[in-house]
Design an enzyme around this catalytic site. Structure first.
Site, PDB file in Angstrom:
ATOM      1  NE  ARG A 164      -4.332  -1.789   2.019  1.00 22.69           N
ATOM      2  CZ  ARG A 164      -3.972  -2.783   2.937  1.00 22.69           C
ATOM      3  NH1 ARG A 164      -2.956  -2.886   3.670  1.00 22.69           N
ATOM      4  NH2 ARG A 164      -4.990  -3.921   2.838  1.00 22.69           N
ATOM      5  CE  LYS A 210      -1.730  14.030 -13.009  1.00 23.20           C
ATOM      6  NZ  LYS A 210      -2.193  14.775 -14.473  1.00 23.20           N
ATOM      7  CD  GLU A 244       5.160  18.406 -21.568  1.00 28.10           C
ATOM      8  OE1 GLU A 244       4.458  19.495 -20.988  1.00 28.10           O
ATOM      9  OE2 GLU A 244       4.617  17.476 -22.192  1.00 28.10           O
ATOM     10  CE  LYS A 274       3.975  17.946 -12.551  1.00 26.93           C
ATOM     11  NZ  LYS A 274       3.833  16.871 -13.252  1.00 26.93           N
ATOM     12  CD  GLU A 308      -5.005  16.768 -13.968  1.00 26.10           C
ATOM     13  OE1 GLU A 308      -4.155  16.417 -13.920  1.00 26.10           O
ATOM     14  OE2 GLU A 308      -5.807  16.897 -14.917  1.00 26.10           O
ATOM     15  NE  ARG A 353      -0.595  17.282 -10.939  1.00 23.26           N
ATOM     16  CZ  ARG A 353      -0.034  16.447 -10.253  1.00 23.26           C
ATOM     17  NH1 ARG A 353      -0.113  16.420  -9.106  1.00 23.26           N
ATOM     18  NH2 ARG A 353       0.830  15.722 -11.121  1.00 23.26           N
ATOM     19  CG  ASN A 402      -3.906  18.211 -18.551  1.00 24.15           C
ATOM     20  OD1 ASN A 402      -2.871  17.131 -18.604  1.00 24.15           O
ATOM     21  ND2 ASN A 402      -4.602  18.242 -17.540  1.00 24.15           N
ATOM     22  CG  HIS A 420      -0.485  17.733 -22.637  1.00 24.54           C
ATOM     23  ND1 HIS A 420       0.081  19.070 -22.637  1.00 24.54           N
ATOM     24  CD2 HIS A 420       0.040  16.798 -22.137  1.00 24.54           C
ATOM     25  CE1 HIS A 420       1.235  18.822 -22.211  1.00 24.54           C
ATOM     26  NE2 HIS A 420       1.571  17.550 -21.878  1.00 24.54           N
ATOM     27  CG  HIS A 462      -2.927  13.041 -24.417  1.00 29.42           C
ATOM     28  ND1 HIS A 462      -3.509  13.502 -23.428  1.00 29.42           N
ATOM     29  CD2 HIS A 462      -1.520  12.879 -24.464  1.00 29.42           C
ATOM     30  CE1 HIS A 462      -2.504  13.861 -22.593  1.00 29.42           C
ATOM     31  NE2 HIS A 462      -1.389  13.320 -23.198  1.00 29.42           N
ATOM     32  CG  HIS A 490       4.056  13.271 -24.622  1.00 33.86           C
ATOM     33  ND1 HIS A 490       2.545  13.357 -24.731  1.00 33.86           N
ATOM     34  CD2 HIS A 490       4.310  14.266 -23.499  1.00 33.86           C
ATOM     35  CE1 HIS A 490       1.836  14.236 -23.908  1.00 33.86           C
ATOM     36  NE2 HIS A 490       3.053  14.750 -22.990  1.00 33.86           N
TER      37      HIS A 490
HETATM   38  P1  NAD Z   1      11.413   7.683 -21.923  1.00 36.95           P
HETATM   39  O1  NAD Z   1      11.286   7.453 -20.480  1.00 36.95           O
HETATM   40  O2  NAD Z   1      11.064   6.458 -22.853  1.00 36.95           O
HETATM   41  O3  NAD Z   1      12.931   8.325 -22.130  1.00 36.95           O
HETATM   42  C1  NAD Z   1      13.094   8.665 -23.532  1.00 36.95           C
HETATM   43  C2  NAD Z   1      14.197   7.758 -24.088  1.00 36.95           C
HETATM   44  O4  NAD Z   1      15.619   8.282 -23.533  1.00 36.95           O
HETATM   45  C3  NAD Z   1      14.524   6.200 -23.667  1.00 36.95           C
HETATM   46  O5  NAD Z   1      14.922   5.620 -24.575  1.00 36.95           O
HETATM   47  C4  NAD Z   1      15.492   6.144 -22.517  1.00 36.95           C
HETATM   48  O6  NAD Z   1      16.031   5.071 -22.246  1.00 36.95           O
HETATM   49  C5  NAD Z   1      16.477   7.289 -22.911  1.00 36.95           C
HETATM   50  N1  NAD Z   1      17.300   8.062 -21.780  1.00 36.95           N
HETATM   51  C6  NAD Z   1      16.714   8.258 -20.807  1.00 36.95           C
HETATM   52  N2  NAD Z   1      17.560   9.106 -20.032  1.00 36.95           N
HETATM   53  C7  NAD Z   1      18.753   9.147 -20.787  1.00 36.95           C
HETATM   54  C8  NAD Z   1      20.119   9.645 -20.985  1.00 36.95           C
HETATM   55  N3  NAD Z   1      20.442  10.633 -19.734  1.00 36.95           N
HETATM   56  N4  NAD Z   1      20.728   9.554 -21.866  1.00 36.95           N
HETATM   57  C9  NAD Z   1      20.466   8.813 -22.945  1.00 36.95           C
HETATM   58  N5  NAD Z   1      19.155   8.275 -23.218  1.00 36.95           N
HETATM   59  C10 NAD Z   1      18.332   8.603 -21.958  1.00 36.95           C
HETATM   60  O7  NAD Z   1      10.692   8.969 -22.199  1.00 36.95           O
HETATM   61  P2  NAD Z   1      10.162  10.261 -21.367  1.00 36.95           P
HETATM   62  O8  NAD Z   1      10.039  11.272 -22.519  1.00 36.95           O
HETATM   63  O9  NAD Z   1      11.339  10.683 -20.456  1.00 36.95           O
HETATM   64  O10 NAD Z   1       8.999  10.111 -20.550  1.00 36.95           O
HETATM   65  C11 NAD Z   1       7.821   9.785 -21.409  1.00 36.95           C
HETATM   66  C12 NAD Z   1       6.858   8.960 -20.365  1.00 36.95           C
HETATM   67  O11 NAD Z   1       6.501   9.827 -19.123  1.00 36.95           O
HETATM   68  C13 NAD Z   1       5.495   8.688 -20.914  1.00 36.95           C
HETATM   69  O12 NAD Z   1       5.151   7.267 -20.604  1.00 36.95           O
HETATM   70  C14 NAD Z   1       4.639   9.691 -20.303  1.00 36.95           C
HETATM   71  O13 NAD Z   1       3.266   8.987 -19.990  1.00 36.95           O
HETATM   72  C15 NAD Z   1       5.258   9.867 -18.892  1.00 36.95           C
HETATM   73  N6  NAD Z   1       4.934  11.214 -18.456  1.00 36.95           N
HETATM   74  C16 NAD Z   1       4.393  11.072 -17.074  1.00 36.95           C
HETATM   75  C17 NAD Z   1       4.177  12.510 -16.337  1.00 36.95           C
HETATM   76  C18 NAD Z   1       3.809  12.562 -14.889  1.00 36.95           C
HETATM   77  O14 NAD Z   1       3.181  13.226 -14.497  1.00 36.95           O
HETATM   78  N7  NAD Z   1       3.926  11.187 -14.272  1.00 36.95           N
HETATM   79  C19 NAD Z   1       4.195  13.536 -17.052  1.00 36.95           C
HETATM   80  C20 NAD Z   1       4.834  13.518 -18.361  1.00 36.95           C
HETATM   81  C21 NAD Z   1       5.063  12.346 -18.818  1.00 36.95           C
HETATM   82  N1  GLY Z   2       1.949  16.153 -16.445  1.00 35.93           N
HETATM   83  C1  GLY Z   2       0.789  16.660 -15.793  1.00 35.93           C
HETATM   84  C2  GLY Z   2       0.580  16.513 -14.400  1.00 35.93           C
HETATM   85  O1  GLY Z   2       1.511  16.123 -13.858  1.00 35.93           O
HETATM   86  O2  GLY Z   2      -0.428  17.018 -13.823  1.00 35.93           O
END
Ligand code: NAD
Ligand code: GLY
Length: 361
Positions: free
Chosen positions: A118, A140, A182, A224, A234, A238, A242, A245, A249, A262
């Site tokens: 949990r 999130k 972003e 943020k 949210e 918050r 978006n 977005h 999306h 993205h």
């Molecule tokens: P990702 O985690 O896939 O990373 C992008 C690429 O970069 C991958 O191939 C990764 O292995 C590589 N990488 C990471 N760090 C590196 C480094 N320092 N040097 C070289 N390569 C590196 O993608 P992302 O863009 O970081 O994240 C996208 C994800 O985040 C999505 O799944 C999205 O839904 C999620 N997201 C979540 C939130 C949230 O609030 N939780 C917000 C925005 C996005």
């Molecule tokens: N990425 C949008 C949020 O964290 O609310």
């Protein structure tokens, strides 16, 4: 090293930002209290940064789990792998996960941490620009379901975030630019001064100079953090995060997540949302002009690259998670630097905006 204290209803936690802080032993000694640690990373990031992290951790039990790379790994099987590892290692409520990688690693490990017994501690160590300015902060967590992206998840705040901007040196340029989208968003929705600053520093950011990048990361996280502190779950402001977005999306889904990263889709989505703002009688058109200019300067493209069919996009937008009672809820700009939630947009308005880019590319 910069410290931002993020205060939320469920937990207060520090976000540390600085170049080279991944190897800061004193910092790690402060963050971990003799807890058993599971480091979760992936096959791209681990060879680059795992050893540095291991050398900095205080003594004590630590285990590692290195997963495959890619968005498709944000799934139930990998969630199971993490929780199986926690079970095999007999890690209890005092355990801490350290997630080092991009947003995929952070979201996946975060959701495992949220569920194990949990909820156990997680320290986020984001290594992409997108994860540093967005995914790692705010709690999130999620994995994808066959019915859609991020459909299984929860809010689970980390106990700390360690943002080492030097890790961005190895990030592919396309990923870096996607993260900048972003960053632009924060200026567009809450802070005109920051938007102006980005505009003035576009050349330095393109050259990937450490100082402006770190400043951009700090300002983005501050923006943020303020929205998350005001509205952890949210229910209100918050949602402004978006901006761009709803379109993004739809663009991603309509192209099966293959055409745009993205952030690239967000860059296009922000320009579309700015034009929609003007159509809805809000911004004068200045926001769209300046967003288009800044995106271009930072190597991001706009809607002129050609969009998927209107109707397909609209079908996806109708399913957007933000919609309430069958009405679209768009984040629009009153003016650059001030975003608002708008529930008055009709399907005809969206058609008109998408068509206008077809007619005047
Ligand atoms: P990702 O985690 O896939 O990373 C992008 C690429 O970069 C991958 O191939 C990764 O292995 C590589 N990488 C990471 N760090 C590196 C480094 N320092 N040097 C070289 N390569 C590196 O993608 P992302 O863009 O970081 O994240 C996208 C994800 O985040 C999505 O799944 C999205 O839904 C999620 N997201 C979540 C939130 C949230 O609030 N939780 C917000 C925005 C996005
Ligand atoms: N990425 C949008 C949020 O964290 O609310």
């Amino acid at each position: 090293m910069e410290l931002i204290d993020l205060k939320t209803g469920s937990r207060d936690y520090p976000v540390y930002i600085g170049g080279g802080i991944l190897s800061n032993r004193a910092l790690w000694a402060k963050l971990l209290n003799d807890q058993p640690v599971l480091i979760v990373s992936n096959e791209v990031v681990a060879p680059l940064y795992l050893q540095t992290l291991l050398s900095a951790l205080p003594g004590g039990r630590n285990e590692q789990l290195i997963l495959a790379d890619g968005e498709q790994t944000k799934n139930l099987s990998n969630w199971q792998l993490i929780t199986d590892k926690l079970a095999t290692m007999e890690f209890g409520r005092d355990a801490c996960i350290i997630a080092i990688g991009g947003g995929v690693t952070g979201d996946l490990a975060g959701f495992a941490a949220a569920c194990w017994m949990r909820g156990i501690d997680i320290i986020q160590v984001p290594t992409t620009l997108l994860a540093q300015v967005d995914a790692s902060v705010g709690g999130k967590t999620a994995i994808n379901h066959s019915a859609g992206k991020n459909l299984l998840g929860s809010f689970h705040q980390p106990c700390a975030v360690v943002v080492d901007c030097e890790t961005l040196n190895t990030l592919p340029i396309r990923e870096f630019r996607a993260g900048l989208a972003e960053v632009i968003k924060y200026g567009a929705i809450t802070d005109l001064n920051f938007f102006d600053w980005l505009d003035r520093h576009a050349t330095a950011l393109n050259a990937r100079l450490p100082e402006p990048i770190e400043q951009a990361v700090i300002s983005s996280i501050q923006a943020k953090a303020a929205l998350v502190a005001a509205d952890e779950l949210e229910q209100g402001p918050r949602a402004l995060l978006n901006f761009g977005h709803t379109f993004a999306h739809a663009l991603e889904a309509a192209t099966e997540y293959k055409r745009w990263l993205h952030g690239e889709a967000v860059a296009i989505g922000m320009i579309l949302a700015a034009r929609l703002s003007t159509r809805m009688g809000l911004d004068s058109g200045d926001a769209e002009r300046r967003l288009t200019e800044l995106s271009g300067k930072l190597g991001l493209t706009g809607p002129e690259v050609g969009l998927p069919d209107n109707q397909i996009l609209i079908d996806y937008m109708r399913l957007d998670k933000k919609n309430i009672g069958g009405k679209y809820r768009f984040i629009l700009l009153k003016e650059l630097g001030t975003a608002v939630v708008n529930a008055d947009v009709s399907t005809q308005d969206i058609h008109a905006v998408l068509d206008s880019f077809l007619l005047t590319p």
